[in-house]
Motif scaffolding. Structure first.
Motif, PDB file in Angstrom:
ATOM      1  N   TYR A  83     -63.595 -12.616   1.849  1.00 20.03           N
ATOM      2  CA  TYR A  83     -62.771 -12.544   1.225  1.00 20.03           C
ATOM      3  C   TYR A  83     -63.657 -10.382   0.590  1.00 20.03           C
ATOM      4  O   TYR A  83     -63.026  -9.919   0.304  1.00 20.03           O
ATOM      5  CB  TYR A  83     -62.859 -12.669  -0.666  1.00 20.03           C
ATOM      6  CG  TYR A  83     -62.156 -14.279  -0.591  1.00 20.03           C
ATOM      7  CD1 TYR A  83     -60.407 -14.212   0.197  1.00 20.03           C
ATOM      8  CD2 TYR A  83     -62.856 -15.207  -0.569  1.00 20.03           C
ATOM      9  CE1 TYR A  83     -60.306 -15.031  -0.280  1.00 20.03           C
ATOM     10  CE2 TYR A  83     -61.736 -16.720  -0.685  1.00 20.03           C
ATOM     11  CZ  TYR A  83     -60.725 -16.282  -0.322  1.00 20.03           C
ATOM     12  OH  TYR A  83     -59.497 -17.622   0.205  1.00 20.03           O
ATOM     13  N   ARG A 143     -61.851  -8.502   2.943  1.00 19.40           N
ATOM     14  CA  ARG A 143     -60.356  -8.467   2.757  1.00 19.40           C
ATOM     15  C   ARG A 143     -60.620  -7.243   1.671  1.00 19.40           C
ATOM     16  O   ARG A 143     -59.972  -6.801   1.943  1.00 19.40           O
ATOM     17  CB  ARG A 143     -60.136  -9.709   2.719  1.00 19.40           C
ATOM     18  CG  ARG A 143     -60.011 -10.186   3.874  1.00 19.40           C
ATOM     19  CD  ARG A 143     -58.708 -11.086   3.837  1.00 19.40           C
ATOM     20  NE  ARG A 143     -58.142 -11.660   4.761  1.00 19.40           N
ATOM     21  CZ  ARG A 143     -56.927 -12.367   4.806  1.00 19.40           C
ATOM     22  NH1 ARG A 143     -56.101 -13.216   3.875  1.00 19.40           N
ATOM     23  NH2 ARG A 143     -56.876 -13.217   6.459  1.00 19.40           N
ATOM     24  N   LYS A 144     -61.569  -7.411   0.789  1.00 21.80           N
ATOM     25  CA  LYS A 144     -61.711  -6.303   0.034  1.00 21.80           C
ATOM     26  C   LYS A 144     -61.623  -4.890   0.381  1.00 21.80           C
ATOM     27  O   LYS A 144     -61.237  -4.070   0.449  1.00 21.80           O
ATOM     28  CB  LYS A 144     -62.676  -5.701  -1.468  1.00 21.80           C
ATOM     29  CG  LYS A 144     -62.749  -6.011  -2.126  1.00 21.80           C
ATOM     30  CD  LYS A 144     -64.026  -5.352  -2.585  1.00 21.80           C
ATOM     31  CE  LYS A 144     -65.588  -4.633  -1.916  1.00 21.80           C
ATOM     32  NZ  LYS A 144     -66.693  -4.356  -2.998  1.00 21.80           N
ATOM     33  N   VAL A 148     -61.248  -3.813   3.412  1.00 18.50           N
ATOM     34  CA  VAL A 148     -60.089  -3.900   4.552  1.00 18.50           C
ATOM     35  C   VAL A 148     -58.660  -2.765   3.455  1.00 18.50           C
ATOM     36  O   VAL A 148     -58.553  -2.009   3.686  1.00 18.50           O
ATOM     37  CB  VAL A 148     -58.847  -4.929   5.280  1.00 18.50           C
ATOM     38  CG1 VAL A 148     -57.761  -4.451   5.877  1.00 18.50           C
ATOM     39  CG2 VAL A 148     -60.542  -5.169   6.168  1.00 18.50           C
ATOM     40  N   ILE A 149     -58.558  -3.685   2.461  1.00 14.55           N
ATOM     41  CA  ILE A 149     -57.674  -3.249   1.180  1.00 14.55           C
ATOM     42  C   ILE A 149     -58.206  -1.975   1.196  1.00 14.55           C
ATOM     43  O   ILE A 149     -57.737  -0.831   0.719  1.00 14.55           O
ATOM     44  CB  ILE A 149     -57.555  -4.008   0.247  1.00 14.55           C
ATOM     45  CG1 ILE A 149     -57.224  -5.292   0.949  1.00 14.55           C
ATOM     46  CG2 ILE A 149     -56.876  -3.295  -0.884  1.00 14.55           C
ATOM     47  CD1 ILE A 149     -56.911  -6.111  -0.543  1.00 14.55           C
ATOM     48  N   ILE A 150     -59.524  -1.149   0.289  1.00 22.08           N
ATOM     49  CA  ILE A 150     -59.617   0.020   0.142  1.00 22.08           C
ATOM     50  C   ILE A 150     -60.061   0.583   1.039  1.00 22.08           C
ATOM     51  O   ILE A 150     -59.231   1.752   1.621  1.00 22.08           O
ATOM     52  CB  ILE A 150     -61.176  -0.502  -0.930  1.00 22.08           C
ATOM     53  CG1 ILE A 150     -61.330  -0.864  -1.475  1.00 22.08           C
ATOM     54  CG2 ILE A 150     -61.444   1.340  -1.289  1.00 22.08           C
ATOM     55  CD1 ILE A 150     -62.295  -1.336  -1.955  1.00 22.08           C
ATOM     56  N   MET A 155     -56.377   1.581   1.609  1.00 22.38           N
ATOM     57  CA  MET A 155     -55.387   2.493   0.749  1.00 22.38           C
ATOM     58  C   MET A 155     -56.190   3.967   1.141  1.00 22.38           C
ATOM     59  O   MET A 155     -55.420   4.771   0.799  1.00 22.38           O
ATOM     60  CB  MET A 155     -56.040   2.124  -0.719  1.00 22.38           C
ATOM     61  CG  MET A 155     -55.353   0.949  -1.010  1.00 22.38           C
ATOM     62  SD  MET A 155     -56.176   1.091  -2.969  1.00 22.38           S
ATOM     63  CE  MET A 155     -55.203  -0.401  -3.264  1.00 22.38           C
ATOM     64  N   ILE A 156     -57.332   3.778   1.329  1.00 23.92           N
ATOM     65  CA  ILE A 156     -58.331   5.135   1.626  1.00 23.92           C
ATOM     66  C   ILE A 156     -57.034   6.003   2.963  1.00 23.92           C
ATOM     67  O   ILE A 156     -57.280   7.346   2.921  1.00 23.92           O
ATOM     68  CB  ILE A 156     -59.651   5.891   1.867  1.00 23.92           C
ATOM     69  CG1 ILE A 156     -60.116   4.973   0.637  1.00 23.92           C
ATOM     70  CG2 ILE A 156     -60.154   6.640   2.115  1.00 23.92           C
ATOM     71  CD1 ILE A 156     -62.089   4.835   0.083  1.00 23.92           C
TER      72      ILE A 156
END
Lengths: 599, 417
Positions: free
Chosen positions: A5, A8-9, A11-13, A16-17
Motif C-alpha cells: 500500500y 501504491r500510495k 505510485v498514485i502521488i 499525479m505529479i
C-alpha cells in the motif's frame, strides 16, 4: 501488505505529479515560449480603427471657401472576423442583392482577411442610423466616419479636380493608403494630395466576441490623433471665375487670366464644364461615366490646358519680339504691304495695304509684315535649319511648345515642330517661305490658351514671367507657395516690347480691337482668328491692362465664334473690367455676350 | 475567552488544509469578480444580479457550513453513510423528473432565484458510501464480490448523471478508480483500463482496421517476447478478443450514438477537426486567453480575452483562463501548486490515519479533487476533451463550492478524530 500500500500510495502521488508536470510544461509552452497567442489575443480584442482626417479646405485668393467637407459613413468589413449572420437582413438593409454581397465579401477577402475593407460607401445619415441599430447582428462589420468634398459655389471644377477611391496601381505605389481610401484624382486635389490629405490617425479599441466596441485600449495611450490636411489658398479669384464661367455659358472655349507680376492664375475657365458636386459620393462613378461619355460637350476636357489651337494673329506678337531680338528689324523698319505676301503664285492675303512699320503692323494685324518678319528671322543664318533653330529656341523661351509643369493638371505642350520634322517633311529642302504661315500663327504651330495667356503676361512684364500656377499659400495664408517664385527670363530685351505694346494700344483705340476698350482703363490687346478646318474659325483675343501697371493678362478663345474682335475681345475686356473695377459699366456689351449662344 | 474558543475549533484540525481552502476560495472569488468586472458598474456585494455577489453569498454560506461541520460529531458519517448515499441517489433521480434544464443538462433544481445541482453532493455521498463499504466489506470477507459491488456504487450515480446528459459529472465517479487501486485492485485491471483509453483514441484518430492491426502486432510481439511463459495464454487471448470487440463498440458508438457536437468535441481534442471557427473555437479562445498571459500575466482586471467574452463559460468551467490571462504562468503555477499541496496533504493524512474509514474517505476526496483538476485545467489548455466540470473552490457555482466544502471539511473533521 502495508509495504504494497505504501508503494501504491507513492505510485498514485507520482502519477499525479507527472500529470501536473506535463500540464506545467504545457502552460510554460503556451504562456512563455509561444508568442503567437499574444498576437491572436491582440487580433481578437483589439481593433485598429483608422481615423481619416478631413482633407484640407480650399479657399480662393480672397478667403472665400471653394471646397469644404461633409460627413459621410462607410460600412467596413474585416473578413476574418465574420461569423454567420443573416445575409438577407443585411442585403435588405443596404438594398443590395445577395450576389453583390458575396462579390464584395470576396473582394474584401482578396484584399486582406485581416484588414478592414470598405463594404458600402458613403451611407447617408439616415441609412447609417438605421444600420447602426442592427450592427451588432453583423459581427465583422463596423462603421467608419468619412468626409466628402463639397463645393459651395460649384465653380472651377477642372482646376479643383476631384477625389475618388484609390485604385490598385496607386495602392501598390504608396503604402500610406489602404483599400477604399480616397485620393485626389485630378486638379489641385491631385497635385496637392500630400498637403491636403493630412495624417491618418488611429484609435485602438477593444471589441468583444460579437465585435462590439467596448471602449478604448489603455485609455487611448496608443491612439494617434488624426491631423487634418493643410488648407490651401488658390490664386483663383472666385468672383472673377464665376463671372468668367457665366460669360462663357453656352459657348465653347476658355478664358485664362494671369496676374503678370506673380504668375498667379486669377481665373481659368473651360466650357462646357460640369458641377464639381456631381463627382462626389455614391453617385460619383455613375456621374463620371456619364460625363466621360458625353462626346458632344466633352465636359471633363480642360480646354484651357489641353486643347491646342493654331494661335492665329496673337502669335504675331511673339514673332515681332523675336525679329527685334534677332535684329532683323527695329521699330522703324517699314515693309510695304501690297495686300498680301507673295510666294510664287501663292498669296497670303492681308486686309490692309501700304507701307507699314512695326507699330502699325501690330495695330492692324498685317499679315504681310509678319510673314516677312518671320521669313527674315529664320533666313538670317547660313542655313534655314540654323535660323529656324534660333527662332525655335526663342519661342520655347516664350513658353510655347512645352509644359510649365506646375500645379496645373495635364497640360498639353502644344506644337512647335523641330528642325528634324521639317527636314523629314520636305526631304531637307525647305526655306523660310515653306513655313512662312507660322509667322502669322498658322500652319504647323499650335498652342494652348494657357501658353497664350502667359505670352501676354510676358509682354505686360516687358520680358519675364513666373510660371502660371493656381495655389497661392499652403497651410496658412502667411505661408506663400514658394515653388513657382522663380522669375524666368523670356530672352527678349525689354525695349523691344514698347513698339509691340504701342501697337496693341492702338489696336484698342483705333485698330482691330475696339470692342475691348474700357473707359478709365488703358487696355493693351490683340485680336486673333484661329483657323479651324472643321468649321467656323475660333475667335481669339489677348490683352492686359492697365497698360502702365498691368494687373491682369487675359486670353480668351471662343470656338467657332469667328473673328476675334466680335466675341473674344468683349469677353476679355469684361473680365479685365470686372477684375479691376468690380463692376460692369458696359451693360449692353455684357448683355449681348450673356445672350450669345454658339453651338 | 476568544482564544479559548479558537483553540477548540482548531485543536487537531489540519491548518494546512484550512489555509489552502481559504486561499483557493478567495482566489476564486477575485477571479469571478474580474471576469464579470465592468468599470462602469458600481460595486455591490449584495446585488444578486452580479455573479460575484452571488458567489460571495455562497462563500459565506460555505464557510458557515464548514464551521458547523467541524462542530458536529464525526462518527455520524460512518454510521449513516449508506443513508446519506441512498438519499442522494433519490435526490438525483428526482432531478430527472422535477429538474430544470440549463445549457443542455437536466441537472438542476430551482429554489427561488438559486439553482442547485444535486450531483455535486452525490460525489460526497458516494465517497462516504465507498469508505463504509470497503472498511466493513473487508471484515465480512466478501472479497470476491467487493470490486463488483464497489463498481455498482459508483455506476449508479454515474448512470443517472448520464441520463441527466451531464457526461462530465458521470466521468467524475470513475475517478474512484484511484481509490480502488490504493485499496488493492489488481493493477492489470488498471492497465487494462489504460489500454482501453489508448484503443479508443486510436480508433477515432486512425480507423478500426489500423487499430486492429496495431493491437494484433502488439500482441504478437508480446507473445514472441514471452513465448516461454505459457500459463497466461488463454487470458491474453481473451484480452485480445475484448480489445478487438471494443474497437467495434467505439466505432459504432462514435458513429451512431454520439451527437454531432459531442463527436466534434472529441475530434477537436484528438486533432481531427481543422475548422477554426467550428468546434474548437472555444478551445482556441481558451488557449489564446491563457497563452496571451505570458510569464507574469496582464495584471488583475486587465485581461482582454476573458473580459470581452471571447472565452466561453469564463466564470465556471473555463475560469482557469482568467487566472492564466491575468496572472500568467506564475499564477497558473501557484494554482496547480496549491491544489497539489491540498491533494498530497490529504493523501498523507489519510495514510497516517488509524481509522480505515477515514483513510478510504480521504482517498475518495483526493481522487475527486484531482480528477476535477486534471480535466478542468487539461481542457483549457487543450490536453483533454472539453468536458464541463468545475474547478473546485474556484469556479462560480453555489452547488459546486458547497459540495466541495462539505467534501473537504468532513475529511478535516474525520481526520481530527
Amino acid at each position: 501488505m502495508s509495504s504494497l500500500y505504501q508503494q501504491r500510495k507513492n505510485v498514485i502521488i507520482l502519477v499525479m505529479i507527472v500529470f501536473m508536470a506535463v500540464y506545467i510544461i504545457r502552460l510554460f509552452y503556451l504562456q512563455v515560449i509561444d508568442d503567437s497567442y499574444k498576437d491572436d489575443a491582440m487580433r481578437n480584442a483589439l481593433r485598429e480603427v483608422i481615423v481619416h482626417p478631413p482633407r484640407g479646405l480650399i479657399y480662393d485668393r480672397n478667403d472665400s471657401l471653394l471646397v469644404f467637407n461633409e460627413a459621410a459613413y462607410d460600412l467596413m468589413v474585416v473578413p476574418k472576423e465574420l461569423h454567420d449572420f443573416d445575409t438577407v437582413d443585411l442585403c435588405n438593409t443596404l438594398d443590395i442583392t445577395k450576389e453583390e454581397l458575396l462579390k464584395r465579401l470576396d473582394k474584401a477577402r482578396k484584399y486582406s482577411p485581416l484588414l478592414p475593407s470598405v463594404f458600402e460607401q458613403q451611407m447617408s445619415k439616415e441609412d447609417y442610423g438605421y444600420l447602426q441599430e442592427k450592427l451588432y447582428k453583423f459581427p465583422g462589420f463596423f462603421v467608419q466616419n468619412r468626409t466628402l468634398r463639397s463645393y459651395p459655389s460649384a465653380i472651377a471644377a477642372h482646376i479643383l479636380g476631384y477625389v475618388g477611391e484609390i485604385n490598385d496601381a496607386q495602392l501598390k505605389k504608396d503604402s500610406y493608403y489602404q483599400m477604399g481610401d480616397y485620393i485626389g484624382i485630378s486638379g489641385i486635389e491631385k497635385s496637392y494630395e500630400e498637403e491636403l490629405r493630412g495624417v491618418k490617425g488611429r484609435r485602438m479599441v477593444l471589441v468583444d466576441v460579437h465585435s462590439r466596441v467596448q471602449g478604448s485600449y489603455k485609455n487611448g495611450e496608443e491612439d494617434i490623433v488624426a491631423r487634418q490636411g493643410s488648407n490651401l489658398w488658390c490664386t483663383i479669384d472666385a468672383q472673377l471665375q464665376k463671372y468668367g464661367e457665366k460669360l462663357m455659358a453656352n459657348k465653347r472655349g476658355s478664358i485664362v487670366a494671369i496676374e503678370p507680376s506673380t504668375g498667379e492664375i486669377l481665373c481659368i475657365v473651360s466650357t462646357p464644364s460640369y458641377d464639381p458636386n456631381l463627382l462626389v459620393g455614391k453617385q460619383r462613378s455613375k456621374n463620371y461615366t456619364a460625363l466621360l461619355h458625353d462626346s458632344v460637350n466633352v465636359p471633363l476636357f480642360n480646354r484651357a490646358l489641353k486643347a491646342i489651337y493654331p494661335p492665329g494673329s496673337t502669335f504675331k506678337l511673339a514673332n515681332g519680339l523675336i525679329a527685334q531680338q534677332e535684329k532683323v528689324l527695329n521699330r522703324n523698319t517699314i515693309y510695304n504691304c501690297g495686300g498680301g505676301y507673295r510666294i510664287g503664285s501663292h498669296v497670303i492675303g492681308c486686309h490692309h495695304s501700304g507701307p507699314t512699320d512695326l507699330i502699325a503692323a501690330v495695330r492692324s494685324s498685317c499679315n504681310t509684315y509678319f510673314c516677312r518678319a518671320f521669313y527674315n528671322t529664320v533666313s538670317n543664318c547660313r542655313t534655314i535649319q540654323e535660323g529656324y533653330q534660333i527662332w525655335k529656341n526663342h519661342i520655347n523661351q516664350l513658353g510655347f511648345g512645352q509644359c510649365f509643369n506646375t500645379d496645373l493638371p495635364y497640360e498639353s505642350k502644344g506644337i512647335i515642330p523641330s528642325v528634324e520634322y521639317f527636314n523629314r517633311k520636305y526631304n531637307g529642302s525647305w526655306n523660310g517661305n515653306t513655313i512662312v504661315s507660322m509667322g502669322i500663327g498658322q500652319g504647323e504651330v499650335c498652342s494652348t490658351p494657357l501658353q497664350m495667356a502667359n505670352l501676354l503676361a510676358i509682354i505686360a512684364n516687358r520680358g519675364y514671367y513666373y510660371k502660371p500656377h493656381v495655389v497661392k499659400a499652403i497651410g496658412s495664408k502667411n505661408n506663400p507657395n514658394r515653388r513657382y517664385a522663380q522669375k524666368i527670363d523670356a530672352g527678349i530685351n525689354s525695349e523691344y516690347f514698347e513698339p509691340i505694346i504701342e501697337g496693341m494700344k492702338l489696336a484698342i483705340t483705333s485698330g482691330t480691337a475696339r470692342a475691348a476698350a474700357i473707359e478709365g482703363i488703358e487696355m493693351v490687346g490683340k485680336t486673333g482668328t484661329a483657323q479651324n478646318p472643321h468649321g467656323n474659325d475660333h475667335s481669339v483675343f489677348a490683352c492686359f491692362g492697365p497698360a502702365d501697371n498691368p494687373q491682369i493678362a487675359v486670353f480668351v478663345l471662343v470656338e467657332n465664334a469667328g473673328w476675334g474682335g466680335t466675341v473674344a475681345a468683349p469677353i476679355a475686356s469684361l473680365i479685365v473690367e470686372y477684375y479691376i473695377n468690380r463692376e460692369i459699366k458696359r451693360t449692353e456689351v455684357e448683355k449681348r455676350i450673356l445672350e450669345l449662344s454658339i453651338k | 475567552m476568544l482564544t479559548e474558543k479558537k483553540q477548540i475549533l482548531s485543536k487537531g484540525f489540519d491548518t494546512y488544509l484550512i489555509v489552502i481552502y481559504v486561499l483557493l476560495v478567495i482566489i476564486g472569488w477575485f477571479t469571478i469578480y474580474s471576469s464579470s468586472y465592468d468599470a462602469n458598474d458600481s460595486f455591490s456585494l449584495f446585488n444578486t444580479d452580479k455573479a460575484y455577489s452571488r458567489q460571495f453569498i455562497w462563500i459565506l454560506v460555505s464557510m458557515a457550513l464548514a464551521v458547523v461541520l467541524l462542530l458536529i460529531d464525526g462518527r455520524i458519517y460512518q454510521n449513516y453513510a449508506q443513508y446519506i448515499y441512498y438519499a442522494c441517489v433519490l435526490l438525483i433521480v428526482s432531478v430527472l423528473f422535477f429538474g430544470t434544464e440549463i445549457s443542455g443538462a437536466k441537472a438542476w433544481i430551482k429554489i427561488g432565484s438559486f439553482s442547485i445541482q444535486p450531483i455535486e453532493f452525490a460525489k460526497f455521498a458516494t465517497a462516504l458510501m465507498l469508505a463504509k463499504f470497503f472498511c466493513e466489506g473487508k471484515t465480512t470477507s466478501e472479497k470476491k464480490n467487493i470490486w463488483l459491488f464497489s463498481f455498482i456504487i459508483i455506476l449508479v450515480p454515474a448512470a443517472i448523471a448520464i441520463l441527466q446528459k451531464d457526461t462530465g459529472s458521470a466521468l467524475v465517479f470513475f475517478s474512484f478508480i484511484i481509490l480502488f487501486y490504493r485499496e488493492g485492485m489488481n493493477e492489470n485491471v488498471v492497465l487494462f483500463g489504460a489500454s482501453l483509453i489508448l484503443v479508443f483514441v486510436l480508433t477515432i484518430c486512425l480507423n478500426e482496421l489500423y487499430t486492429i492491426a496495431i493491437i494484433t502486432v502488439g500482441f504478437i510481439v508480446a507473445w514472441i517476447i514471452n513465448r516461454n511463459q505459457k500459463k497466461k495464454i488463454i487470458r491474453n487471448i481473451l484480452v485480445y478478443v475484448l480489445l478487438i470487440g471494443f474497437v467495434f463498440a467505439v466505432n459504432f458508438a462514435y458513429n451512431s450514438i454520439l451527437q454531432s457536437h459531442q463527436r466534434q468535441r472529441i475530434d477537436t481534442i484528438l486533432g481531427q477537426s481543422i475548422d477554426p471557427k467550428g468546434a474548437d473555437f472555444n478551445l482556441n479562445q481558451s488557449k489564446i486567453a491563457i497563452g496571451s498571459g505570458g510569464f507574469f500575466g496582464k495584471g488583475y482586471l486587465n485581461g482582454t480575452q476573458t473580459k470581452l467574452n471571447f472565452v466561453p463559460e469564463q466564470s465556471t468551467d473555463f475560469i482557469f483562463c482568467g487566472i492564466g490571462e491575468e496572472w500568467g504562468f506564475v499564477g497558473s503555477l501557484v494554482i496547480i501548486a496549491l491544489f497539489m499541496a491540498l491533494i498530497i496533504r490529504i493523501i498523507i493524512l489519510s495514510e497516517r490515519h488509524r481509522n480505515v474509514f477515514t483513510r478510504i474517505y480521504g482517498y475518495g476526496v483526493a481522487s475527486i479533487i484531482f480528477f476535477h483538476l486534471l480535466i478542468n485545467i487539461g481542457m483549457t489548455i487543450g490536453l483533454v476533451p472539453v468536458i464541463g466540470i468545475p474547478l473546485p473552490y474556484i469556479s462560480y457555482g453555489g452547488s459546486s463550492i458547497l459540495g466541495f466544502t462539505i467534501l473537504l471539511f468532513v475529511f478535516i473533521k474525520l481526520n481530527d478524530a
